[in-house]
Design an enzyme around this catalytic site. Sequence first.
Site, PDB file in Angstrom:
ATOM      1  N   THR A 114      34.436  14.547  36.473  1.00 40.78           N
ATOM      2  CA  THR A 114      33.194  15.143  35.967  1.00 40.78           C
ATOM      3  C   THR A 114      32.371  15.816  37.069  1.00 40.78           C
ATOM      4  O   THR A 114      32.503  15.511  38.244  1.00 40.78           O
ATOM      5  CB  THR A 114      32.328  14.059  35.297  1.00 40.78           C
ATOM      6  OG1 THR A 114      32.173  12.974  36.220  1.00 40.78           O
ATOM      7  CG2 THR A 114      32.970  13.564  34.023  1.00 40.78           C
ATOM      8  N   LYS A 130      43.263  11.844  41.309  1.00 40.47           N
ATOM      9  CA  LYS A 130      42.295  12.565  40.465  1.00 40.47           C
ATOM     10  C   LYS A 130      41.163  13.064  41.346  1.00 40.47           C
ATOM     11  O   LYS A 130      40.470  12.283  42.001  1.00 40.47           O
ATOM     12  CB  LYS A 130      41.767  11.683  39.331  1.00 40.47           C
ATOM     13  CG  LYS A 130      40.865  12.489  38.382  1.00 40.47           C
ATOM     14  CD  LYS A 130      40.685  11.803  37.062  1.00 40.47           C
ATOM     15  CE  LYS A 130      39.856  12.651  36.119  1.00 40.47           C
ATOM     16  NZ  LYS A 130      39.673  12.011  34.827  1.00 40.47           N
ATOM     17  N   ASN A 132      27.656  11.289  31.473  1.00 42.38           N
ATOM     18  CA  ASN A 132      27.801   9.832  31.479  1.00 42.38           C
ATOM     19  C   ASN A 132      27.525   9.259  32.855  1.00 42.38           C
ATOM     20  O   ASN A 132      27.710   9.920  33.878  1.00 42.38           O
ATOM     21  CB  ASN A 132      29.220   9.423  31.034  1.00 42.38           C
ATOM     22  CG  ASN A 132      30.190   9.345  32.206  1.00 42.38           C
ATOM     23  OD1 ASN A 132      30.260   8.333  32.908  1.00 42.38           O
ATOM     24  ND2 ASN A 132      30.916  10.427  32.453  1.00 42.38           N
ATOM     25  N   GLY A 189      37.346  19.656  29.442  1.00 41.91           N
ATOM     26  CA  GLY A 189      36.939  20.558  28.372  1.00 41.91           C
ATOM     27  C   GLY A 189      38.052  21.128  27.526  1.00 41.91           C
ATOM     28  O   GLY A 189      37.909  22.230  26.986  1.00 41.91           O
ATOM     29  N   CYS A 205      35.115   9.327  40.806  1.00 38.52           N
ATOM     30  CA  CYS A 205      34.040   8.866  39.919  1.00 38.52           C
ATOM     31  C   CYS A 205      32.703   9.123  40.621  1.00 38.52           C
ATOM     32  O   CYS A 205      32.513   8.711  41.763  1.00 38.52           O
ATOM     33  CB  CYS A 205      34.179   7.370  39.623  1.00 38.52           C
ATOM     34  SG  CYS A 205      32.736   6.722  38.743  1.00 38.52           S
TER      35      CYS A 205
END
Length: 284
Positions: free
Chosen positions: A170, A142, A47, A221, A106
Amino acid sequence: MVGASALLAKRAVDSGAGGVVTKSIGLKAREGNPGPTVVETPCGLLNSMGLPNPGVEEIVKEVQILKKFDIPVLASIYGFSVQDYVHAATLMVEAGADGVELNLSCPNVEGTGLEVGIDPSQVEEIIETTKAAVKDAVVIAKLTPNITDITVIGKAAEKGGADGVTAINTVKAMAIDIYLERPILSSGVGGLSGTAIHPIAVRAVYELYKKLDIPIIGCGGVISWSDAIEFFLAGASAVQIGTGILYKDFEIFHTVLEGISQYLKKRGVNDIQSLIGNSHKTST
Ligand code: RRO
């Protein structure tokens, strides 16, 4: 992560989730990146959403709805400065969020997320200033896997006073359209989630557990109950499910909980607490 809708978040909790983390929220609304922003690959989802969100004022209403149902809420926050993080976090906590998960990872927008999340001194400052502002509310960092040693950032978060860390966001990745001969995502590079990154996330949790004294939330995952068990054995105290909802729908929460419970019963273990970090006992 269940987006920005209280009703979808409530569905996750009704299906067995212990609480919810919102989509990342900033002070101002953002449209996000132009399409295509999502590509399905054979082993995960790529994404480059670009932080689309309706802005903190709109999410305040959703958090208030969730708290009426007594649902534990962590508000995910991003900012383009320390003050942005602090301001958005304060508004979310005032609205009733139990805590904030600061998005320091991000990969898709310049000037925030990963760009600050690979610098230990900025991470420490953002956590320290936010923690001072929100006081008793929980502050989680995070973390990005797109760094050589994730524990350096984990330690910086801990030093800043974080109550815990989430590992991982990610992994930077790309898909190319072989007929158009160009990247599929409009931004070129994006972030990969889902099955492909689970072993990367387990390794990150394992390494963090060796160095940190604060709790770790495993993220990346979790599709089956055994993925969650792996995280606990690596050292996670809790797990998040995001992309798994797209593959298995909200039923995934029930299936994962049921699988964990059967596993504990079969092995004669009383609770998840007794599993945390056990894989470290037999390794160097
Ligand atoms: O919105 C995004 O592009 C995005 C975010 Br906020 C994030 O934390 N991780 C990611 O892969 N995409």
